[in-house]
Structure formats: C-alpha cells, structure tokens
Design a protein around this motif. Structure first.
Motif, PDB file in Angstrom:
ATOM      1  N   GLU A   1      40.599  42.747  51.983  1.00  0.00           N
ATOM      2  CA  GLU A   1      41.621  43.641  52.518  1.00  0.00           C
ATOM      3  C   GLU A   1      42.846  43.618  51.593  1.00  0.00           C
ATOM      4  O   GLU A   1      43.039  42.628  50.882  1.00  0.00           O
ATOM      5  N   VAL A   2      43.654  44.621  51.480  1.00  0.00           N
ATOM      6  CA  VAL A   2      43.554  45.764  52.368  1.00  0.00           C
ATOM      7  C   VAL A   2      43.029  46.974  51.605  1.00  0.00           C
ATOM      8  O   VAL A   2      42.236  47.763  52.145  1.00  0.00           O
ATOM      9  N   THR A   3      43.402  47.141  50.348  1.00  0.00           N
ATOM     10  CA  THR A   3      42.957  48.347  49.636  1.00  0.00           C
ATOM     11  C   THR A   3      41.451  48.334  49.414  1.00  0.00           C
ATOM     12  O   THR A   3      40.814  49.386  49.371  1.00  0.00           O
TER      13      THR A   3
ATOM     14  N   TYR B   1      48.031  37.049  41.059  1.00  0.00           N
ATOM     15  CA  TYR B   1      49.024  37.711  40.198  1.00  0.00           C
ATOM     16  C   TYR B   1      50.437  37.670  40.777  1.00  0.00           C
ATOM     17  O   TYR B   1      51.401  37.860  40.066  1.00  0.00           O
ATOM     18  N   ARG B   2      50.531  37.387  42.094  1.00  0.00           N
ATOM     19  CA  ARG B   2      51.863  37.237  42.709  1.00  0.00           C
ATOM     20  C   ARG B   2      52.254  35.766  42.834  1.00  0.00           C
ATOM     21  O   ARG B   2      53.210  35.442  43.529  1.00  0.00           O
TER      22      ARG B   2
ATOM     23  N   ASP C   1      36.851  45.770  44.201  1.00  0.00           N
ATOM     24  CA  ASP C   1      38.295  45.754  44.447  1.00  0.00           C
ATOM     25  C   ASP C   1      38.931  46.899  43.665  1.00  0.00           C
ATOM     26  O   ASP C   1      38.337  47.425  42.733  1.00  0.00           O
ATOM     27  N   ASP C   2      40.139  47.282  44.075  1.00  0.00           N
ATOM     28  CA  ASP C   2      40.788  48.381  43.361  1.00  0.00           C
ATOM     29  C   ASP C   2      41.370  47.900  42.033  1.00  0.00           C
ATOM     30  O   ASP C   2      41.330  48.604  41.038  1.00  0.00           O
TER      31      ASP C   2
ATOM     32  N   ALA D   1      43.695  41.487  38.496  1.00  0.00           N
ATOM     33  CA  ALA D   1      44.751  40.987  37.602  1.00  0.00           C
ATOM     34  C   ALA D   1      44.363  39.599  37.104  1.00  0.00           C
ATOM     35  O   ALA D   1      43.778  39.448  36.024  1.00  0.00           O
ATOM     36  N   SER D   2      44.635  38.558  37.886  1.00  0.00           N
ATOM     37  CA  SER D   2      44.236  37.203  37.480  1.00  0.00           C
ATOM     38  C   SER D   2      42.748  36.959  37.730  1.00  0.00           C
ATOM     39  O   SER D   2      42.167  36.037  37.160  1.00  0.00           O
ATOM     40  N   GLY D   3      42.165  37.742  38.609  1.00  0.00           N
ATOM     41  CA  GLY D   3      40.757  37.519  39.006  1.00  0.00           C
ATOM     42  C   GLY D   3      40.631  36.538  40.167  1.00  0.00           C
ATOM     43  O   GLY D   3      39.516  36.170  40.546  1.00  0.00           O
ATOM     44  N   ALA D   4      41.757  36.134  40.742  1.00  0.00           N
ATOM     45  CA  ALA D   4      41.729  35.107  41.786  1.00  0.00           C
ATOM     46  C   ALA D   4      40.907  35.535  43.012  1.00  0.00           C
ATOM     47  O   ALA D   4      40.125  34.744  43.551  1.00  0.00           O
ATOM     48  N   GLN D   5      41.074  36.795  43.449  1.00  0.00           N
ATOM     49  CA  GLN D   5      40.320  37.233  44.645  1.00  0.00           C
ATOM     50  C   GLN D   5      38.821  37.270  44.337  1.00  0.00           C
ATOM     51  O   GLN D   5      37.991  36.891  45.169  1.00  0.00           O
TER      52      GLN D   5
ATOM     53  N   LYS E   1      42.062  38.302  54.857  1.00  0.00           N
ATOM     54  CA  LYS E   1      42.996  37.292  54.353  1.00  0.00           C
ATOM     55  C   LYS E   1      43.509  36.452  55.519  1.00  0.00           C
ATOM     56  O   LYS E   1      43.645  36.962  56.629  1.00  0.00           O
TER      57      LYS E   1
END
Ligand code: PRP
Ligand code: ADE
Length: 184
Positions: free
Chosen positions: A63-65, A106-107, A130-131, A134-138, A86
């Motif tokens: 979630e969410v996008t 990334y945040r 995913d849309d 960035a870091s690839g964490a998700q 999440k």
C-alpha cells in the motif's frame, strides 16, 4: 500500446511539484497517469510482459499506490492480487499474517509489511509490483516475506526505478522508466 508509446505518455503525464519553502526537494506527482485511459489500459500488459513466461501465480504490491497498480498487472496475467499492508496506519489485520521489516527506505523510515497467510503459500510464484523503487527497501522486505511463506519471488516490476542499475539487477527489477527519464 507499444512500450515506447507508453513511456512517452508516462513522461508527458508526470509532474514534479514543489511542496513549499519548508521542503528541500521536489515531490513526484503521478496523478496524471491514472487520469489517462490509454495509460490505464496499457500499464498491466506492459508491466507483466517481461515476467509472463515465468508463469506467476499471484501479484503482490505494498500500500498505498501499489494497490492501484498491482491489480492492473494481476488482471493482465489472469491471476489474483494480494495487498501488502504497512504497520504504520490504523488498519489492523485480525487473522494470521506474516510480517517483514524493511531496512531504512528512501525516507529514512523502517516499517513492516504484512500479508495474510491464507493468501500466500509454498505453491506461489510471485511477481512483486510497485510504482516507484528508490532504495529497494519495500521490494527486499516483500521478497523476505514471500520466502518466509515458502513461495518463490520471480522478480519485481515497477513504473520508475530510482536505484542504480546494479541494484535493479540484484533485485531482478524491470522498470518502464528511470528517474533520468523524468528529469530530462
Ligand atoms: O524503494 P523504497 O525506498 O522502499 O521506496 C519505494 C516506496 O516509496 C513509495 O511509497 P511511499 O512510502 O511513499 O507510499 P505511497 O505509496 O503511499 O506514496 C513507493 O510507492 C514505494 O512503495
Ligand atoms: N522521489 C519520490 N517521489 C515519490 N515517490 C517516491 N518513492 C520513492 N521515491 C519517491
């Protein structure tokens, strides 16, 4: 729609926005992508195509996008969709759920992603969607979660990759755009 045409439409429909003086950087606005019916029709086929031959049995997105995009990809593949929630919001899942913690994203934030156990098992060959990566964490957390459930993570597909190409290779990530395309 051909991939080149989709890329052009995504670039045209994208905006960087300035949240105001308190912010140090621009924020992406992808709302134009959902407003364009040709993009909406083209996203599922384009994102699923590189993984079709590997016969995914299910699509998972955070979630969410990801909840907007994931079902389009699942529908193009003729498989089902499973949302990864999440642990940061109000939502509580009142049944057996497997959780995986992300590294710092990334945040600079760590959070847990959870999927209901009854929707993911050892026979599943999973495409992660995913849309934006960035870091690839998700993505990494979802791969860990899929492995914990005994499933197979085939790879990930995204609209935008902000990570270096070697990270995309490690993650088995295919993306339609990179951030360089959006800054051009
Ligand atoms: O590669 P990473 O560093 O993990 O970052 C990528 C994540 O960041 C965005 O989500 P965000 O948390 O901004 O939530 P949103 O979907 O609610 O916008 C995006 O949708 C990815 O899930
Ligand atoms: N710069 C960015 N804008 C929007 N979503 C993101 N997810 C990761 N990086 C992002």
């Amino acid at each position: 729609m051909r991939r080149a045409e989709l890329r052009k439409r995504l670039i045209d429909g994208f905006r960087w926005t300035d949240p105001g003086p308190e912010s140090t950087h621009l924020v992406s606005d992808s709302s134009g992508w959902w407003r364009d019916p040709a993009i909406l029709a083209g996203l599922g086929p384009a994102l699923s195509e590189p993984f079709r031959a590997e016969r995914p049995t299910v699509v998972i997105a955070p979630e969410v996008t990801g909840l907007l995009l994931g079902p389009l990809v699942a529908n193009a593949l003729g498989v089902g969709f499973v949302p990864a929630y999440k642990n940061t919001g109000e939502r509580r899942i009142a049944e057996a759920t497997t959780w995986a913690w992300t590294e710092s994203d990334y945040r600079g934030r760590r959070l847990a992603l959870g999927v209901r156990d009854r929707h993911l098992g050892p026979d599943d060959r999973v495409l992660v969607v995913d849309d934006w990566v960035a870091s690839g964490a998700q993505i990494r957390a979802l791969y860990e979660l899929i492995a914990t459930r005994g499933g197979t993570a085939l790879g990930a597909t995204a609209l935008v990759a902000e990570c270096p190409p070697e990270v995309a290779r490690q993650l088995r990530l295919d993306s339609v755009l990179t951030t360089a395309d959006l800054h051009a």
